[in-house]
Design a protein around this motif. Structure first.
Motif, mmCIF file in Angstrom:
data_model
loop_
_atom_site.group_PDB
_atom_site.id
_atom_site.type_symbol
_atom_site.label_atom_id
_atom_site.label_comp_id
_atom_site.label_asym_id
_atom_site.label_seq_id
_atom_site.Cartn_x
_atom_site.Cartn_y
_atom_site.Cartn_z
ATOM 1 N N ASP A 197 19.022 -35.926 113.855
ATOM 2 C CA ASP A 197 19.491 -35.309 115.104
ATOM 3 C C ASP A 197 20.511 -36.009 115.609
ATOM 4 O OD1 ASP A 197 18.548 -32.887 113.974
ATOM 5 O OD2 ASP A 197 16.730 -33.041 115.661
ATOM 6 N N PHE A 198 20.749 -37.407 115.528
ATOM 7 C CA PHE A 198 21.377 -38.264 116.115
ATOM 8 C C PHE A 198 22.652 -39.238 115.454
ATOM 9 C CE2 PHE A 198 17.281 -37.362 118.058
ATOM 10 C CZ PHE A 198 17.647 -37.064 119.546
ATOM 11 N N THR A 199 23.514 -39.639 115.918
ATOM 12 C CA THR A 199 24.364 -40.564 115.254
ATOM 13 C C THR A 199 24.321 -41.823 116.266
ATOM 14 O OG1 THR A 199 25.710 -38.839 114.645
ATOM 15 C CG2 THR A 199 27.004 -41.264 114.944
ATOM 16 N N PRO A 200 23.773 -42.978 115.771
ATOM 17 C CA PRO A 200 23.670 -44.138 116.301
ATOM 18 C C PRO A 200 25.055 -44.695 116.604
ATOM 19 C CG PRO A 200 22.063 -44.221 114.498
ATOM 20 C CD PRO A 200 23.095 -42.980 114.491
ATOM 21 N N VAL A 201 25.592 -44.949 117.914
ATOM 22 C CA VAL A 201 27.176 -45.375 117.967
ATOM 23 C C VAL A 201 26.894 -46.851 118.286
ATOM 24 C CG1 VAL A 201 28.869 -45.512 119.680
ATOM 25 C CG2 VAL A 201 27.515 -43.248 119.283
ATOM 26 N N THR A 202 26.184 -47.322 119.036
ATOM 27 C CA THR A 202 25.953 -48.876 119.345
ATOM 28 C C THR A 202 25.079 -49.451 120.136
ATOM 29 O OG1 THR A 202 27.330 -50.994 119.919
ATOM 30 C CG2 THR A 202 27.682 -49.207 121.459
ATOM 31 N N ASN A 203 24.376 -50.384 119.786
ATOM 32 C CA ASN A 203 23.400 -51.106 120.738
ATOM 33 C C ASN A 203 24.021 -51.759 122.074
ATOM 34 O OD1 ASN A 203 21.065 -52.316 121.949
ATOM 35 N ND2 ASN A 203 20.588 -53.505 120.265
ATOM 36 N N LEU A 204 23.927 -51.245 123.184
ATOM 37 C CA LEU A 204 24.477 -51.916 124.269
ATOM 38 C C LEU A 204 24.100 -53.266 124.449
ATOM 39 C CD1 LEU A 204 24.455 -48.524 126.452
ATOM 40 C CD2 LEU A 204 26.289 -49.505 125.239
ATOM 41 N N ALA A 207 20.828 -48.277 124.252
ATOM 42 C CA ALA A 207 21.586 -48.022 123.326
ATOM 43 C C ALA A 207 22.433 -46.782 123.524
ATOM 44 C CB ALA A 207 21.225 -47.918 121.952
ATOM 45 N N LEU A 208 23.661 -46.549 122.803
ATOM 46 C CA LEU A 208 24.310 -45.519 123.007
ATOM 47 C C LEU A 208 24.075 -44.343 121.728
ATOM 48 C CD1 LEU A 208 26.449 -43.921 125.036
ATOM 49 C CD2 LEU A 208 28.130 -45.175 123.586
ATOM 50 N N PHE A 209 24.159 -43.241 121.915
ATOM 51 C CA PHE A 209 23.977 -42.084 120.949
ATOM 52 C C PHE A 209 24.856 -41.163 121.074
ATOM 53 C CE2 PHE A 209 19.947 -44.517 121.022
ATOM 54 C CZ PHE A 209 19.662 -44.820 119.425
ATOM 55 N N ALA A 210 25.118 -40.227 120.241
ATOM 56 C CA ALA A 210 26.106 -39.315 119.812
ATOM 57 C C ALA A 210 25.180 -38.006 119.139
ATOM 58 C CB ALA A 210 27.298 -39.410 119.435
ATOM 59 N N PRO A 211 25.502 -36.796 119.189
ATOM 60 C CA PRO A 211 24.813 -35.879 118.470
ATOM 61 C C PRO A 211 25.106 -36.270 116.937
ATOM 62 C CG PRO A 211 26.044 -34.861 120.221
ATOM 63 C CD PRO A 211 26.322 -36.220 120.145
ATOM 64 N N ALA A 212 24.359 -35.617 116.220
ATOM 65 C CA ALA A 212 24.591 -35.576 114.619
ATOM 66 C C ALA A 212 25.863 -34.924 114.333
ATOM 67 C CB ALA A 212 23.327 -34.986 113.951
ATOM 68 N N GLY A 213 26.407 -35.240 113.386
ATOM 69 C CA GLY A 213 27.774 -34.477 113.139
ATOM 70 C C GLY A 213 29.153 -34.875 114.071
#
Length: 319
Positions: free
Chosen positions: A108-115, A249-255
């Protein structure tokens, strides 16, 4: 078949054009915690992203259930890059600590980057505790009739698991008192509501500097550069104990379109290279990371396995 290929190409072109204009309105940044480390880091980074991209990055604290409340908001958000999540390593610990979650951690999540990386954790005690060293604390905790409680930002986070492993290794049993964030948890130690805790440097530093708590050890391999007088757990007499301090870290929604995810990562990477941002982050005891989405995804997957094994070895039963 040709229509399908053309349709896919058109969709990809739309996503690419969308990413070029992103963001064109305010971005909501949900922090899965109250005051404390993730909140501080989120606000530093959000302010810099706003300066770079010309749109507000509005930080919103959604504490509760060790970040599950905030994570669930993101899991249900539109995958358009306008709702993001800043979460601690509790994200990868929760599956090992909870029998069920309202979302799928891996899907359910898109990993963007480890801050940022926290390095290690401080082991701190209230001033009411007579122990001045880690060895003295262990001996004190084992005395008949001694009853001790420790705080954490909730059930299933780095601090909680660190103490469970510590208790299991030393034969101590302290009562866990969960709070809604690192700020409230460290404030509880400073006020004497609890007697001990493991904590990240950022939320604990003000209480340590003011003399309201004592720090007995640091769980990394080397001493913390800002507090060179605090011994490592190895130096303090517990060489078999080592615990990673986790990360934010920074996450976005899946998709979420890959172009938007990539743009967010590149902007964060640029933000982390700003001298003012780096100075503010290092002063609170964290180290900027800003790895790529692909690398961070691999890291998340490895962390899920590592923390599940730690929980198993500590005998933690999912609640």
């Amino acid at each position: 078949m040709i229509r399908r290929i053309l349709g896919t190409a058109l969709l990809l072109a739309c996503f690419s054009a969308w990413a070029q204009t992103y963001p064109n309105r305010p971005v909501r940044v949900v922090v899965a915690a109250a005051t404390g480390g993730p909140d501080i880091v989120a606000r530093v980074v959000a302010a810099q992203l706003q300066a770079q991209l010309g749109q507000p990055f509005v930080v919103e604290n959604q504490a509760g259930a060790n970040g599950i409340v905030g994570a669930n908001i993101l899991a249900r958000a539109a995958p358009d890059g306008y709702t993001l999540l800043v979460y601690s390593s509790g994200f990868v610990i929760n599956p090992a600590m909870h029998k069920s979650l309202p979302y799928d951690t891996e899907k359910d999540f898109t990993p963007v980057t480890n801050l940022v990386s926290n390095g290690g954790l401080f082991f701190a005690v209230a001033n009411s505790v007579p122990a001045k060293t880690l060895r003295e604390f262990i001996a004190y905790a084992k005395q008949p009739g001694t009853q001790l409680a420790y705080s954490s930002p909730g059930i299933g986070n780095t601090w909680h698991l660190a103490m469970e492993v510590f208790d299991s290794m030393t034969g101590i049993k302290m009562t866990h008192i969960p709070y809604k964030g690192g700020g409230p948890a460290t404030a509880a130690l400073a006020s004497g509501e609890v007697q001990a805790m493991f904590a990240s440097p950022a939320p604990l530093m003000p209480h340590f500097k003011s003399g309201r708590v004592r720090v007995l050890a640091y769980t990394a391999a080397k001493r913390h550069q800002a507090f060179p007088d605090v011994p490592t757990t190895t130096e303090a007499g517990l060489p078999e104990y080592r615990h990673d301090g986790g990360w934010f870290a920074l996450f976005a929604p899946a998709g979420t379109p890959a172009d938007i995810v990539d743009k967010l990562w590149r902007e964060v990477r640029t933000a982390m290279q700003d001298p003012g941002v780096r100075d503010r982050l290092t002063k609170i005891g964290v180290e900027p990371v800003a790895d790529s989405p692909a690398d961070f995804k691999k890291f998340v997957q490895s962390e899920l396995k590592a923390y599940a094994e730690q929980a198993r070895l500590a005998g933690v039963q999912p609640e």
